[in-house]
Motif scaffolding. Structure first.
Motif, PDB file in Angstrom:
ATOM      1  N   GLN A  29      32.669  22.112  42.485  1.00  0.00           N
ATOM      2  CA  GLN A  29      32.704  21.930  43.932  1.00  0.00           C
ATOM      3  C   GLN A  29      34.140  21.730  44.389  1.00  0.00           C
ATOM      4  N   ILE A  30      34.652  22.760  45.054  1.00  0.00           N
ATOM      5  CA  ILE A  30      36.005  22.714  45.590  1.00  0.00           C
ATOM      6  C   ILE A  30      35.960  23.133  47.047  1.00  0.00           C
ATOM      7  N   ARG A  31      36.935  22.707  47.794  1.00  0.00           N
ATOM      8  CA  ARG A  31      37.014  23.070  49.210  1.00  0.00           C
ATOM      9  C   ARG A  31      38.134  24.083  49.369  1.00  0.00           C
ATOM     10  N   PRO A  33      39.645  27.426  52.090  1.00  0.00           N
ATOM     11  CA  PRO A  33      39.560  27.947  53.455  1.00  0.00           C
ATOM     12  C   PRO A  33      38.406  28.946  53.598  1.00  0.00           C
ATOM     13  N   ILE A  34      37.771  28.938  54.761  1.00  0.00           N
ATOM     14  CA  ILE A  34      36.613  29.786  55.019  1.00  0.00           C
ATOM     15  C   ILE A  34      36.934  31.258  54.764  1.00  0.00           C
ATOM     16  N   GLY A  35      38.082  31.714  55.226  1.00  0.00           N
ATOM     17  CA  GLY A  35      38.449  33.114  55.036  1.00  0.00           C
ATOM     18  C   GLY A  35      38.566  33.499  53.568  1.00  0.00           C
ATOM     19  N   VAL A  36      39.120  32.615  52.754  1.00  0.00           N
ATOM     20  CA  VAL A  36      39.241  32.867  51.320  1.00  0.00           C
ATOM     21  C   VAL A  36      37.851  32.964  50.707  1.00  0.00           C
ATOM     22  N   LYS A  37      36.980  32.057  51.084  1.00  0.00           N
ATOM     23  CA  LYS A  37      35.612  32.071  50.560  1.00  0.00           C
ATOM     24  C   LYS A  37      34.916  33.383  50.907  1.00  0.00           C
ATOM     25  N   ARG A  38      35.037  33.816  52.145  1.00  0.00           N
ATOM     26  CA  ARG A  38      34.384  35.059  52.582  1.00  0.00           C
ATOM     27  C   ARG A  38      34.925  36.262  51.822  1.00  0.00           C
ATOM     28  N   ARG A  39      36.254  36.328  51.674  1.00  0.00           N
ATOM     29  CA  ARG A  39      36.851  37.449  50.947  1.00  0.00           C
ATOM     30  C   ARG A  39      36.450  37.438  49.478  1.00  0.00           C
ATOM     31  N   PHE A  40      36.399  36.262  48.896  1.00  0.00           N
ATOM     32  CA  PHE A  40      36.033  36.125  47.486  1.00  0.00           C
ATOM     33  C   PHE A  40      34.599  36.598  47.267  1.00  0.00           C
TER      34      PHE A  40
END
Length: 76
Positions: A29-31, A33-40
């Protein structure tokens, strides 16, 4: 100096059992940025793999390149 290696040839990390953790999984569980998560997640989907599989690929690449550069441990 030759580091101990597991069955797949990866360096055995301190504190891990002889199987290198095997196939057992647990949440990381890491936090981020939303954009990084979406791209990943999008990249994983485009490659037809689960995000956790992509993370393992990325991590293994990081370890290999870090070892190739001769880095030892954390430098803080």
């Amino acid at each position: 100096m030759n580091a101990a290696r597991n069955e797949s040839g990866q360096p055995r990390l301190p504190g891990m059992d002889a199987t290198g953790g095997g196939n057992a999984k647990e949440p990381l569980q890491i936090r981020i940025p939303i954009g990084v998560k979406r791209r990943f997640k999008a990249l994983a989907a485009m490659r037809g793999i689960e995000p956790n599989e992509l993370f393992v690929e990325v991590w293994e690449h990081y370890e290999q390149t870090r070892t190739a550069k001769g880095e030892q441990g954390e430098q803080r």
